[in-house]
Design an enzyme around this catalytic site. Structure first.
Site, PDB file in Angstrom:
ATOM      1  N   HIS A  64       0.711  -1.177   0.035  1.00 15.60           N
ATOM      2  CA  HIS A  64       0.003   0.080  -0.249  1.00 15.60           C
ATOM      3  C   HIS A  64       0.927   1.338  -0.005  1.00 15.60           C
ATOM      4  O   HIS A  64       0.659   2.213  -0.497  1.00 15.60           O
ATOM      5  CB  HIS A  64      -1.102  -0.047   1.134  1.00 15.60           C
ATOM      6  N   GLU A 306     -11.330 -11.238  -4.589  1.00 11.33           N
ATOM      7  CA  GLU A 306      -9.814 -11.058  -4.427  1.00 11.33           C
ATOM      8  C   GLU A 306      -9.482 -12.227  -3.535  1.00 11.33           C
ATOM      9  O   GLU A 306      -8.376 -12.438  -3.355  1.00 11.33           O
ATOM     10  CB  GLU A 306      -9.777 -10.028  -2.991  1.00 11.33           C
ATOM     11  N   ASP A 330      -4.644  -8.309  -3.780  1.00 11.47           N
ATOM     12  CA  ASP A 330      -4.885  -9.471  -3.032  1.00 11.47           C
ATOM     13  C   ASP A 330      -4.995 -10.774  -3.809  1.00 11.47           C
ATOM     14  O   ASP A 330      -4.513 -11.664  -3.309  1.00 11.47           O
ATOM     15  CB  ASP A 330      -6.019  -9.127  -2.224  1.00 11.47           C
ATOM     16  N   CYS A 377     -10.156  -3.090 -10.202  1.00  9.79           N
ATOM     17  CA  CYS A 377      -9.524  -1.955  -9.557  1.00  9.79           C
ATOM     18  C   CYS A 377      -8.076  -2.140  -8.848  1.00  9.79           C
ATOM     19  O   CYS A 377      -7.741  -1.289  -8.118  1.00  9.79           O
ATOM     20  CB  CYS A 377     -10.562  -1.535  -8.387  1.00  9.79           C
TER      21      CYS A 377
END
Length: 457
Positions: A64, A306, A330, A377
């Site tokens: 992240h 995910e 993920d 996304c």
């Protein structure tokens, strides 16, 4: 988590020894930050006019911190393992975020070489400006929706300037990192309303709170888990902390009065979870009705794909929701059994891995059969070459860092999707990620030499 305990221990030792710890918010001049790690909370303090790049010991391309660096447009190289022990304060350095290169004490010749590279990069970026206002339509008429991933509503004007036609992922967890405690219903309403009004008439997809794993929010007392990536995170946390969940859903529904909003539940692994979420959402709706509080009636409900479990039962999940959005960061991590933030196994993170492509293919077929929308996304959506494969697989919407929109649009507008679909079966039959990538690059370079030679394949 161990990393959080280590961080607290480091701070305590600095205080006991009388050492100071400089916050990124206190940086007064232009610097490149060299650190063992930067948490998402640390990166939120970055002043882009002062911090012009950063380098860390740990992390991966889809951690992240790296994702935030790209969204801020800051060059970063992560996962160098021992860089903090090799670089004294004040060392002149060059970092190339596009190649993962760090050069210490560059010679005059090297400096000039990279200055020319920077000038060429800036020129190519300026060339992309012309694509911002053009539709993402291929030469054979295939239309694609290109959306932006955001952390804050304040990013939307810049996203629209880059050509975004919607928000495909609003990461709401960062709202919980920037204050003294969880945001209230009215505070969230104001933020979601601002997002919707700024993006209108295009939709805003709000992901419900996704904490846990590598997204640590200090206000929430998540227990120290042996394996946080598979622990109490995302929708599992929300279904346990129902008051937080209710507050967020109320704010989202109320904000839907002001424009098109979609709700997206993260980390779904089964139909039972989806039904629990829908029942909880319906309960919140009824409470708003009873209280006479206006809210949006037509709010689409979707889930993030995910987990391998969600892929395997995508046909069943598709019957429960209005749309799928694949979170490849993920999904790849779980499919390939690697930690996406671990620099030691970063080389195994392969978006073109045959298992990943087969998973994506399965999800798209399930969505098509059920007649629901399917988008992506994850960071994979913003890679221009990968985007061709994603479109051929059946994705109708790609959401990405806004700065990648023109780059993807440029490729889409100059090729024929039917030609990419012609080689899809061949790509799906190849046994390794390297062979898939090589075959795709070779085919595209042969068919569109001008487009892909300029891309420096």
């Amino acid at each position: 988590r161990r990393s959080d305990i280590d961080s607290i221990g480091d701070r305590l030792m600095r205080n006991l020894l009388g050492e100071t710890h400089e916050s990124l918010a206190d940086v007064k001049e232009q610097v490149i930050v060299v650190a063992h790690d930067l948490s998402p909370a640390d990166t939120l303090q970055i002043d882009r006019s002062k911090v012009i790049g950063f380098v860390t010991d740990i992390g991966g391309r889809t951690s992240h911190t790296a994702i935030l660096a790209r969204s801020l447009g800051i060059p970063a190289v992560v996962g160098l393992e021992t860089v903090t022990s090799l670089v004294p304060d004040g060392t002149p350095m060059i970092i190339d975020g596009s190649t993962g290169t760090v050069i210490l004490r560059p010679s005059t010749e090297t400096f000039r070489e990279y200055l020319l590279k920077k000038q060429h990069y800036d020129y190519l970026e300026s060339e992309l400006v012309q694509f911002r206002s053009l539709p993402a339509v291929s030469k054979d008429g295939y239309s694609l929706a290109l959306h932006s991933n955001i952390d804050f509503a304040e990013e939307i004007p810049a996203a629209r300037e880059q050509g975004a036609q919607g928000v495909g992922l609003f990461r709401t967890e960062f709202l919980y990192m920037s204050g003294e405690g969880p945001p209230s219903e009215d505070e969230q309403l104001a933020i979601y309303r601002a997002a919707v009004e700024q993006m209108a008439p295009f939709p805003v997809t709000i992901r419900t709170l996704d904490v846990g794993g590598d997204k640590f929010v200090p206000e929430f007392n998540l227990s120290d888990e042996v394996n946080p990536a598979m622990g109490l995170r995302a929708i599992r946390f929300s279904l346990k902390e129902v008051n937080l969940f209710k507050t967020q859903l109320r704010a989202i529904l109320r904000a839907a009065v002001f424009g098109p909003i979609r709700i997206m539940f993260p980390m779904i692994s089964g139909v039972a979870e989806v039904r629990d979420c829908k029942q909880f959402l319906e309960k919140v709706r009824q409470e708003l009705v009873s209280a006479g509080i206006p809210f949006g009636e037509n709010v689409a409900i979707g889930i993030m794909i995910e987990t391998p479990a969600a892929v395997l039962i995508a046909d069943l999940l598709a019957k429960e929701v209005d749309f799928f959005s694949v979170g490849t960061n993920d999904l790849i991590q779980y499919c390939l059994a690697i930690d996406r933030g671990n620099e030691h196994v970063a080389y195994l993170y392969e978006p073109m891995h045959p298992a990943v492509l087969q998973a994506l293919h399965r999800v798209c077929r399930a969505a098509e059969a059920a007649g629901i929308e399917v988008g992506m996304c994850g960071e994979m959506a913003g890679e221009d070459l990968y985007s061709l494969v994603l479109i051929a697989l059946g994705f109708k919407e790609l959401s990405m860092n806004a700065m990648n929109i023109s780059r993807v649009k440029r490729i889409i507008r100059q090729i024929e999707i039917t030609e990419v679909k012609q080689i899809l079966d061949h790509l799906l039959s190849l046994p390794t990620a390297a062979e898939v990538s090589a075959a795709l690059e070779k085919e595209m370079l042969q068919r569109y030499p001008k487009v892909f030679s300029e891309r420096n394949l």
